[in-house]
Write an enzyme that holds these catalytic residues in place. Sequence first.
Site, PDB file in Angstrom:
ATOM      1  N   ASP A  60      25.181  35.235  -9.077  1.00 12.63           N
ATOM      2  CA  ASP A  60      24.094  35.668  -9.942  1.00 12.63           C
ATOM      3  C   ASP A  60      23.577  37.029  -9.487  1.00 12.63           C
ATOM      4  O   ASP A  60      23.273  37.230  -8.302  1.00 12.63           O
ATOM      5  CB  ASP A  60      22.968  34.632  -9.900  1.00 12.63           C
ATOM      6  CG  ASP A  60      21.859  34.948 -10.880  1.00 12.63           C
ATOM      7  OD1 ASP A  60      21.932  34.462 -12.008  1.00 12.63           O
ATOM      8  OD2 ASP A  60      20.934  35.685 -10.503  1.00 12.63           O
ATOM      9  N   CYS A  87       0.834  -1.199   0.000  1.00  8.39           N
ATOM     10  CA  CYS A  87       0.000   0.000   0.000  1.00  8.39           C
ATOM     11  C   CYS A  87       0.868   1.247   0.000  1.00  8.39           C
ATOM     12  O   CYS A  87       2.054   1.213   0.297  1.00  8.39           O
ATOM     13  CB  CYS A  87      -0.900   0.048   1.242  1.00  8.39           C
ATOM     14  SG  CYS A  87      -1.962  -1.381   1.472  1.00  8.39           S
TER      15      CYS A  87
END
Length: 502
Positions: A438, A32
């Site tokens: 950046d 399950c």
Amino acid sequence: MDFWQRYRAIDARDTRFDGQFYTAVRTTGIYCRPSCPARTPKAANVTFYETSAAAHDAGYRACKRCLPEAVPGTPAWNIRQDVAGRAMRLINDGVINRDGVQGLAARLGYSSRQLNRILSQELGAGPLSLARAGRAQTARTLLVSTAMKLADIAFAAGFSSVRQFNETMVEVFDMTPTALRLKGRPAKAGGGTTALSLALPYRQPFDPGIFTFLAVRAVPGIEAGTATSYARTLRLPHGDARFAVEYDGGTPGRPLTLTIGAVDLRDLPALLSRVRRLFDLDADPQAIDAALAADPRLAAAVAGTPGMRMPGALDPQELLVRAMIGQQITVAAARTALSQLAAAGSHSSVPADELDRLFPTPAQIAASGHLLRGPKRRTESLLNAAAAMADGRLEIGYGHNVPGLTAELLPLPGVGPWTVGYVAMRVLGAPDVFLANDAAVRNGIKALAAGTDAGSPDFREVSPWRSYATMHLWAAAARPPGIGRTPRTRRSPAPTSAKVTP
């Protein structure tokens, strides 16, 4: 997670862990998902497996009540950079269906025997069993979501014959394909249409900002995007494809719907895998948000945009080209340059609306220097990389790890740490990349850090989720001043459970 941590998760029926491990019960012979609504089994009767393939190999069948295959995948294949993680990324992309186990092993630099031993030890199943589980999952999705013929589904999922398809579905699900289809009750296909429409499961929350990220970078003729949709053409191993993804935040469950306008059925598993990678649908947003929210600089951003995703890549070679063109220039300038370069691409064999071209191949780029604008050194670097990819001297793909990708890319002229990090984020889904140099990241830090306690400049406190921190910083840098900032006193605690949207 150890045994008791997993057992507590299934006792709480925590949907956050669906797809991350599987619960097999010896007394019933079934396995399950962790959130199965059935009564929690006794611990003495439970065995946990990393993959559904391992449960299959151990003789268990899928639960008919919770449908453990109908869940998002595990984020572990992006977090893990070892052989098992790299192998799973390639298996999900359909490499075994196309090249067999030997082809997979060759890409990873191992013999077939070594690879089988490693995967059996790490994941509880060998490569063939893992691929078989993937085929069964794809087939189940098509059975319950489409009205395709059973024979077409068998070959689309990667089975070599209808007989093999039937036997596998009965063995895995204890139901025939026809019974699975009746249980799902798919809508009837429209007259004459070949389009497929599938729901994409994911873990909530989901921030639709990823659509805007893709839309502002969309190359006309190849891509089209809005704040809630994205469509494009794509070259796959067996032919051209066209697809669209739409998000409906106003409908219960907030469904994500994939509509495939055209695809060679043999490429369907690869397309499904790549679309999931593009939208980062196997991520665990609660775990990520909880870690990011612990940093005062990110707490308000996380509270304002929970469930932010990290865009992936549909084509690793295309992404490298985009990264090299986009470095050190604005997003708008990069889109203009890519739009000019798109003229080198072929016309799509499956055009629709305004999507009529394919992104150029490395060979087409290498032969189209006259279409490139900008500094001579950058143009030469891009043409050199394209030529290397075209003749096989440079190979990048989902099967790399970060050190291997760095070793391939960094020696190239015009490729620096930013480019390597950006490609690692988007191609590999590497979760712990921080692009410190950046410009937008630096602007994002300035926008979010006002009035907060300073942390480390590389955000090491939120590791291993620094790629998602980068996404929040980019988003903050793009907002007008004063928009989207939340006082620290309004910070919301991270939720304790998640919901899986089918």
